[in-house]
Design a protein around this motif. Sequence first.
Motif, short mmCIF file in Angstrom:
data_model
loop_
_atom_site.label_atom_id
_atom_site.label_comp_id
_atom_site.label_asym_id
_atom_site.label_seq_id
_atom_site.Cartn_x
_atom_site.Cartn_y
_atom_site.Cartn_z
N GLU A 1 54.61 86.33 38.58
CA GLU A 1 54.95 85.62 39.82
C GLU A 1 54.31 86.35 40.99
O GLU A 1 54.34 87.57 41.06
CB GLU A 1 56.47 85.55 40.02
N ILE A 2 53.73 85.56 41.90
CA ILE A 2 53.06 86.11 43.09
C ILE A 2 53.66 85.44 44.32
O ILE A 2 53.71 84.21 44.40
CB ILE A 2 51.55 85.82 43.05
N TYR A 3 54.15 86.25 45.24
CA TYR A 3 54.73 85.72 46.47
C TYR A 3 53.83 86.13 47.63
O TYR A 3 53.76 87.31 47.98
CB TYR A 3 56.14 86.28 46.68
N PHE B 1 52.59 80.96 41.70
CA PHE B 1 52.20 81.40 43.04
C PHE B 1 53.08 80.74 44.09
O PHE B 1 53.30 79.52 44.06
CB PHE B 1 50.73 81.03 43.27
N TYR B 2 53.59 81.55 45.02
CA TYR B 2 54.39 81.02 46.13
C TYR B 2 53.66 81.28 47.44
O TYR B 2 53.26 82.41 47.73
CB TYR B 2 55.77 81.72 46.19
N ALA C 1 51.42 76.42 41.72
CA ALA C 1 51.41 76.90 43.11
C ALA C 1 52.35 76.04 43.95
O ALA C 1 52.27 74.82 43.93
CB ALA C 1 49.99 76.83 43.67
N THR C 2 53.22 76.73 44.68
CA THR C 2 54.29 76.08 45.42
C THR C 2 54.29 76.60 46.86
O THR C 2 54.03 77.77 47.09
CB THR C 2 55.65 76.44 44.78
N LEU D 1 59.97 79.24 42.13
CA LEU D 1 59.07 79.66 41.05
C LEU D 1 59.73 79.62 39.68
O LEU D 1 59.09 79.86 38.66
CB LEU D 1 58.50 81.06 41.33
N GLN D 2 61.03 79.28 39.64
CA GLN D 2 61.70 79.13 38.34
C GLN D 2 61.63 77.68 37.85
O GLN D 2 62.06 77.37 36.75
CB GLN D 2 63.17 79.58 38.43
#
Length: 323
Positions: A77-79, A121-122, A172-173, A234-235
Amino acid sequence: MSSPKRALITGITGQDGSYLAELLLEQGYEVHGMVRRASTEKFDRIEHLRDRITLHQGDLLDQRSLVDTLRAAQPSEIYNLAAMSFVALSWVQPTLTADFTGVGVTRMLEAVREAAPEARFYQASSSEMFGKVREVPQTEQTPLYPRSPYGVAKVYGHFITINYRESYDLHATSGILFNHESPRRGLEFVTRKITWHAAAIKHGLRDRLALGNLDAKRDWGYAKDYVEAMWLMLQQDEPEDFVIATGSTHTVRDCVQVAFDEAGLGDWERYVEIDPQFVRPAEVDLLIGDPTKAKEQLGWEPKTTFEELIRLMTRADLELLAR
């Protein structure tokens, strides 16, 4: 036992980054953060976490460093929280703002494609994208009309994220977060400026508070509540964009009243003066978010009221300045 999930947070030294790092550690993640090499290192917000997180040097302006950071961290996960985050400064440094807050997102997404294509990705989008609002309240479908170089850059970052999701099948969100505050907010932001000054006046360290537009209205929530929404996004199996907000607004004047009350200062008008330098070239209208989708799909809603938030910030500043 399976190894813990790994997350990478850009902007980990910021308000949201520090709260998100705490949340992910509580959830059992291995947490990595990206920090920019600066002449003055500012790690105060994550000092208490330093021995539990891994930091990497990287910069949104430098593509190579992003790829290297992703290869080293190997996150699932990438924020992406790093940005030039102060709206007022974006008029002073408009092209730098565009580079960090807009184009920087593209560099990050390109690095993700290259080094971590399976990661989720957030992107930290912002209510400032709505600017001169087209409807009240604002939803995920409201047309955008940004009113600052910062807002314009955030729109670019928002749409490039959607573009990469649709073109390269990335998870991607974007979270369209309305204003969110906390005791870790920078002193240049109006809520923290108010709570800090209320505490400073109470302790006899200051005698005035200079503000711009007292009638400016914002939808203000608590950053600690809002980072939970980022994690929830991301979940989800399918990447989608969400408005994160309280759905109610308050004025700068309301904020002053609550803060000065909490500090035990009766007549706030005695201490506040209006300074034209703090009035923006173009003010945004009524920013008020509709968090219905987040409630229905993520099960998220804010836990902290505006008044509780301003009171807890003021108490934190009274304690801070008592030292």
